[in-house]
Design an enzyme around this catalytic site. Structure first.
Site, PDB file in Angstrom:
ATOM      1  CE  LYS A 198      -1.623   2.925   2.688  1.00 46.80           C
ATOM      2  NZ  LYS A 198      -1.683   4.171   1.943  1.00 46.80           N
ATOM      3  CD  GLU A 273      13.227   0.951   7.073  1.00 48.65           C
ATOM      4  OE1 GLU A 273      13.884  -0.314   6.725  1.00 48.65           O
ATOM      5  OE2 GLU A 273      13.495   2.057   6.343  1.00 48.65           O
ATOM      6  CB  CYS A 307      13.765   8.778   7.547  1.00 43.73           C
ATOM      7  SG  CYS A 307      14.762   7.520   6.443  1.00 43.73           S
ATOM      8  CD  GLU A 409      10.466  13.217  11.054  1.00 42.00           C
ATOM      9  OE1 GLU A 409       9.278  12.703  11.138  1.00 42.00           O
ATOM     10  OE2 GLU A 409      11.344  12.497  10.252  1.00 42.00           O
TER      11      GLU A 409
HETATM   12  P1  NAD Z   1       2.732   8.369   7.425  1.00 41.23           P
HETATM   13  O1  NAD Z   1       2.893   7.535   9.012  1.00 41.23           O
HETATM   14  O2  NAD Z   1       1.630   9.279   7.642  1.00 41.23           O
HETATM   15  O3  NAD Z   1       2.111   7.389   6.314  1.00 41.23           O
HETATM   16  C1  NAD Z   1       2.980   6.306   6.032  1.00 41.23           C
HETATM   17  C2  NAD Z   1       2.203   5.214   5.576  1.00 41.23           C
HETATM   18  O4  NAD Z   1       1.171   4.511   6.382  1.00 41.23           O
HETATM   19  C3  NAD Z   1       1.192   5.687   4.355  1.00 41.23           C
HETATM   20  O5  NAD Z   1       0.996   4.807   3.339  1.00 41.23           O
HETATM   21  C4  NAD Z   1      -0.279   5.650   5.025  1.00 41.23           C
HETATM   22  O6  NAD Z   1      -1.231   5.985   4.070  1.00 41.23           O
HETATM   23  C5  NAD Z   1      -0.150   4.727   5.889  1.00 41.23           C
HETATM   24  N1  NAD Z   1      -0.790   4.634   7.158  1.00 41.23           N
HETATM   25  C6  NAD Z   1      -1.035   6.014   7.920  1.00 41.23           C
HETATM   26  N2  NAD Z   1      -2.105   5.334   8.939  1.00 41.23           N
HETATM   27  C7  NAD Z   1      -2.178   4.062   8.734  1.00 41.23           C
HETATM   28  C8  NAD Z   1      -2.868   3.051   9.675  1.00 41.23           C
HETATM   29  N3  NAD Z   1      -3.373   3.497  10.783  1.00 41.23           N
HETATM   30  N4  NAD Z   1      -2.690   1.891   9.549  1.00 41.23           N
HETATM   31  C9  NAD Z   1      -1.826   1.499   8.383  1.00 41.23           C
HETATM   32  N5  NAD Z   1      -0.963   2.464   7.569  1.00 41.23           N
HETATM   33  C10 NAD Z   1      -1.253   3.637   7.707  1.00 41.23           C
HETATM   34  O7  NAD Z   1       3.943   8.846   7.145  1.00 41.23           O
HETATM   35  P2  NAD Z   1       4.446   9.822   5.805  1.00 41.23           P
HETATM   36  O8  NAD Z   1       3.862  11.201   6.440  1.00 41.23           O
HETATM   37  O9  NAD Z   1       3.842   9.256   4.520  1.00 41.23           O
HETATM   38  O10 NAD Z   1       6.146   9.716   5.872  1.00 41.23           O
HETATM   39  C11 NAD Z   1       6.800  10.682   6.325  1.00 41.23           C
HETATM   40  C12 NAD Z   1       7.258  10.149   7.604  1.00 41.23           C
HETATM   41  O11 NAD Z   1       8.041   8.664   7.197  1.00 41.23           O
HETATM   42  C13 NAD Z   1       8.465  10.718   8.405  1.00 41.23           C
HETATM   43  O12 NAD Z   1       8.145  10.560   9.930  1.00 41.23           O
HETATM   44  C14 NAD Z   1       9.796  10.021   7.991  1.00 41.23           C
HETATM   45  O13 NAD Z   1      10.485  10.249   8.821  1.00 41.23           O
HETATM   46  C15 NAD Z   1       9.402   8.657   8.003  1.00 41.23           C
HETATM   47  N6  NAD Z   1      10.366   7.692   7.179  1.00 41.23           N
HETATM   48  C16 NAD Z   1      11.192   7.183   7.792  1.00 41.23           C
HETATM   49  C17 NAD Z   1      12.182   6.234   7.100  1.00 41.23           C
HETATM   50  C18 NAD Z   1      12.967   5.440   7.774  1.00 41.23           C
HETATM   51  O14 NAD Z   1      13.504   4.744   7.095  1.00 41.23           O
HETATM   52  N7  NAD Z   1      13.255   5.487   9.155  1.00 41.23           N
HETATM   53  C19 NAD Z   1      12.281   6.727   5.988  1.00 41.23           C
HETATM   54  C20 NAD Z   1      11.251   7.325   4.937  1.00 41.23           C
HETATM   55  C21 NAD Z   1      10.377   8.128   5.811  1.00 41.23           C
END
Ligand code: NAD
Length: 515
Positions: A198, A273, A307, A409
């Site tokens: 997804k 992650e 990230c 962040e």
């Molecule tokens: P997010 O948590 O809002 O969404 C990530 C994914 O999770 C999306 O596909 C979203 O639709 C899904 N999602 C949201 N709620 C959910 C739920 N209740 N159940 C299952 N899936 C759900 O994050 P974002 O805003 O898309 O991405 C940015 C974040 O990602 C930042 O915090 C960044 O640091 C992190 N990130 C971490 C890494 C790493 O390797 N540590 C890499 C890239 C990004």
């Protein structure tokens, strides 16, 4: 190139024309799902996907219903029965074929990714190729993924094997969606798992290209399924579904907690992650020219939506003023522009909501008593659309460790500078946040480099370097930055179960009961 335009303008126009062609299929009708090798148009609610470049509509997308998610999970469960038995050498061949096709279509992938996410071409063209590299890397490991240990005793031969855990959910964010999805899907397939992916609702396009490439490469139906949709609905349904044995999640820390809770009733393994507020520590004995290049690169590349970005600069007081003056000069010169412009260093942020969040920190910085040394507002760079999500590269100085701008962040091209007096204070500041993903440090003293590396609460440390990945090394964070590691064999620890087989030599005594 037309008369009177710069080489950069000519290239930009050519790329915009190619992007239009690459994006056209997504405007033709709502984007649905791919289940068991077939396009499922979907019956769920429609949502818009708009470009960060100018707010234009790229297309409509369907939010997968719980029933559609279940169809995808069941398809992955059925396909697992046969995919797990496909010999490693055949999986290697297929995954190399996927890599070949990614390379052949890298230009198209990068164009779509730039227009869907706002990330600049100079980074996205490399990210598409890195996606191919991820497939090649895990392709070559597929044949040996099952190998375990031999642990003999006097009476038994013990050996371990690894077997694929089952169908897995891969849930990805919007910042570099193509590369991050390959980073999860490639090891899962190499291990023998099947997948339901997804992608993030704000950047769904490149996942569709990847799914098409995998089909074209000959990955069997049902082995990789794709559902589009909103996190709270489709994402939740997927990470709760009983057929899914493990969830590989990349996203915010708060969402990571939800994913864990949603998987708890069915005891899913989770790999998280999550976010970061990574420090870069610059000591006064460092090579300050190289440190400056790395400091600028690690927060203003990829729009700071990364990230592992070093969003906190901890700089020793003895060099603070000189270093920060040079830094501010570089930040002022960063080129904000259309992501497809070869000259662009910082593109538009993913979404108006995220843009507002990033901009809201200017008021917070002011209220907290920090200095806005550079930026803090919307960008008015020449040639950009007022409807795009462009912000100024921003530098907050004179901050203290407890301020929100040094704790939270922000996930944009925004750097917060905090001065420190000595090594002990640097470590205290570096560790004084909820996160623990990466740490960067710059010093000419080997002893200090080792001391500080061991003292930092972070999963990855780079000494005298920006983030340079070596794929066999572990990738992941501590504290609120996540659980688990990716990379090399660490990925197989997540996607596979370890089984021990104890084989008696027939010589040991067995307790005789009831004789
Ligand atoms: P997010 O948590 O809002 O969404 C990530 C994914 O999770 C999306 O596909 C979203 O639709 C899904 N999602 C949201 N709620 C959910 C739920 N209740 N159940 C299952 N899936 C759900 O994050 P974002 O805003 O898309 O991405 C940015 C974040 O990602 C930042 O915090 C960044 O640091 C992190 N990130 C971490 C890494 C790493 O390797 N540590 C890499 C890239 C990004």
């Amino acid at each position: 190139m037309t008369h009177g335009t710069s080489p950069s303008t000519g290239e930009l126009e050519a790329r915009i024309a190619r992007a239009r062609t690459a994006l056209a299929p997504f405007a033709a009708g709502p984007l649905g799902h791919l289940v068991d090798g077939r396009v499922l148009p979907g019956a769920g609610a429609l949502f818009e996907n708009r470009s960060p470049v100018d707010g234009s509509l790229l297309g409509m997308v369907r939010d997968a219903t719980p029933d559609e998610v279940a169809q995808a999970a069941e398809a992955a469960r059925r396909a697992f029965r046969t995919w797990r038995l496909v010999p490693g050498a055949e999986r290697r061949r297929l995954l190399h074929r996927v890599a070949d096709l990614i390379e052949a279509r890298a230009d198209e992938i990068a164009l779509v990714e730039c227009m869907d996410t706002g990330q600049a071409w100079r980074f996205m063209s490399k990210a598409a190729l890195r996606g191919a590299e991820n497939f090649r890397f895990f392709a070559d490991r597929a044949p040996d993924a099952a190998n375990g240990l031999s642990l003999p005793t006097d009476t038994h031969l013990n050996y371990t094997v690894r077997q694929p855990i089952g169908p897995v959910a891969v849930v990805t964010p919007w910042n570099t969606p193509f590369m991050l999805s390959t980073w999860k899907i490639a090891p899962a397939l190499a291990a023998g798992c099947t997948v339901v992916h997804k992608p993030a609702e704000w950047s769904p396009l490149s996942a569709w290209l990847l799914a098409g490439i995998m089909r074209e490469a000959g990955v069997p139906d049902g082995v990789v399924n794709l559902v589009n949709g909103i996190g709270d609905t489709a994402g939740k349904a997927l990470t709760e579904h009983p057929a899914i044995r493990a969830t590989a999640f990349i996203g915010e820390s708060r969402t990571g907690g939800l994913v864990m809770a949603q998987g708890a009733p069915t005891l899913k393994r989770v790999h998280l992650e999550l976010g970061g507020k990574n420090p870069v520590i610059v000591f006064d004995d460092a090579d300050l020219d190289r440190a400056l290049d790395a400091v600028v690169f690690m927060i203003y590349s990829l729009n700071g939506e990364r990230c592992t970005s070093s969003s906190r600069l901890l700089v020793q007081a003895s060099i603070h003023d000189r270093f920060v003056a040079r830094l501010a000069d570089r930040v002022r010169r960063l080129k904000v522009g259309h992501p497809l412009d070869p000259a662009t260093e910082v593109g538009p942020l993913i979404h108006p909501r995220h843009c507002d969040k990033v901009l809201s920190y200017a008021r917070i910085a002011r209220d907290e008593g920090a200095t806005i040394a550079v930026g803090g507002g919307r960008s008015t760079a020449p040639g950009i659309s007022p409807q795009g999500n462009y912000v100024e590269p921003t530098l907050y100085t004179q901050a203290r460790g407890a301020m929100r701008i040094a704790q939270e962040e922000i996930f944009g091209p925004v750097l917060t500078v905090v001065p420190f007096a000595d090594e002990a204070e640097a470590i205290e500041l570096a560790n004084g946040v909820a996160y623990g993903l990466a740490g960067y440090l710059w010093t000419g003293d080997v002893g200090r480099a080792n001391r500080v590396s061991l003292a930092l609460d972070a999963g990855m440390i780079w000494v005298n370097s920006e983030n340079v990945r070596h794929l066999p090394t572990p990738f992941g964070g501590m504290k609120a930055s996540g659980i688990g590691r990716d990379g090399g064999d660490y990925s197989f620890d997540f996607y596979m179960e370890t089984k021990n087989v104890a084989l008696a030599l027939g010589t040991h005594g067995i307790q005789r009961l009831g004789v």
